[in-house]
Design an enzyme around this catalytic site. Sequence first.
Site, mmCIF file in Angstrom:
data_model
loop_
_atom_site.group_PDB
_atom_site.id
_atom_site.type_symbol
_atom_site.label_atom_id
_atom_site.label_comp_id
_atom_site.label_asym_id
_atom_site.label_seq_id
_atom_site.Cartn_x
_atom_site.Cartn_y
_atom_site.Cartn_z
ATOM 1 N N SER A 109 0.955 -1.214 0.060
ATOM 2 C CA SER A 109 0.088 0.123 -0.104
ATOM 3 C C SER A 109 0.767 1.337 -0.108
ATOM 4 C CB SER A 109 -0.821 0.039 1.212
ATOM 5 O OG SER A 109 -1.437 1.122 1.468
ATOM 6 N N TYR A 136 -2.468 -1.140 10.417
ATOM 7 C CA TYR A 136 -2.421 -1.313 8.939
ATOM 8 C C TYR A 136 -0.995 -0.740 8.639
ATOM 9 C CZ TYR A 136 -3.780 -1.089 3.962
ATOM 10 O OH TYR A 136 -4.172 -1.193 2.628
HETATM 11 C C1 BGC Z 1 -6.319 1.612 2.110
HETATM 12 C C2 BGC Z 1 -7.189 2.615 1.401
HETATM 13 C C3 BGC Z 1 -6.962 3.854 1.305
HETATM 14 C C4 BGC Z 1 -5.936 4.313 0.397
HETATM 15 C C5 BGC Z 1 -5.275 5.545 0.134
HETATM 16 C C6 BGC Z 1 -5.281 1.902 0.980
HETATM 17 O O1 BGC Z 1 -4.111 1.146 1.293
HETATM 18 O O2 BGC Z 1 -6.673 0.278 1.882
HETATM 19 O O3 BGC Z 1 -8.254 2.489 2.507
HETATM 20 O O4 BGC Z 1 -8.044 4.689 0.920
HETATM 21 O O5 BGC Z 1 -4.944 3.334 0.793
HETATM 22 O O6 BGC Z 1 -5.173 6.188 1.533
#
Ligand code: BGC
Length: 267
Positions: A155, A168
């Site tokens: 991410s 996360y």
């Molecule tokens: C998350 C999303 C978020 C995006 C941008 C992703 O890794 O799962 O919830 O909107 O990042 O911030």
Amino acid sequence: MALDGKVALVTGSSQGIGKDIAIRLAKEGAKVVVNYRSHPEGAEETLDEIKSVGGTCHMVEGYCNDERGYSVGADLGMVEDVQRLVADSIDHFGQVDILVNNAGIEKHAPFWEVDEKAFEAVLNVNLKGVFFATQAVVKHLMATQRSGKIINISSVHEELPFPNFAAYCASKGGLKMLTRDLSVELAPYGITVNNVAPGAIETPINTKLLNDPEKLNALLTNIPLGRLGQPKDISGLVAFLASEDASYMTGSTFFVDGGLTWNYQEQ
Ligand code: BGC
């Protein structure tokens, strides 16, 4: 086709980005193992689509639906499940060449309210599951003396802070370092390890955001390309990273975020 003769295991492929990746890899000629935790009906759809693009049909008793495909139900929070998932894939197809560690979850809460259960749920799926799925595939590749490709769906939050998503962020930061480390340790065995870092992609993980016009608009103003990403924006890159054309690439993170990560503007 680029992935003819290859077998790909895509975790979390009953919906969202994982589903699109599974279908895309099948279109490139790979045999694909579809994995789900709580959406068997989504896995069914993935299998249907794989079949409709001429994908290979397989079935394993106990997990699968019919002759349309091969779907293993495994909760990536559980190490035994992860090992069973990889073992089943190898039993069924005889090999695994490409592992896409896509399954991931996030939970919204202020840092001071995150309890152990929520922390573990996120870390188990996003980091521990990746660690042990990769380990199981690497053992198989070493035992059969074959090269392979590990592609992690990370991410932008392996770099970018994301307040109210501390667990996360910790999991994705860990994934970044795991990728760097394994790329070096596994290079002598011909195994490459890379991360793909999506920004805001229109998938079920973002359902709340998508249904909140105010939050959505605030996010869109932060994205230079002015739109959310689509799963296909990710799956094309994954298909490339899984191919021989990417064989000299390892240890890197590839951002697919419409410019979100590096956006800074003074008004
Ligand atoms: C998350 C999303 C978020 C995006 C941008 C992703 O890794 O799962 O919830 O909107 O990042 O911030």
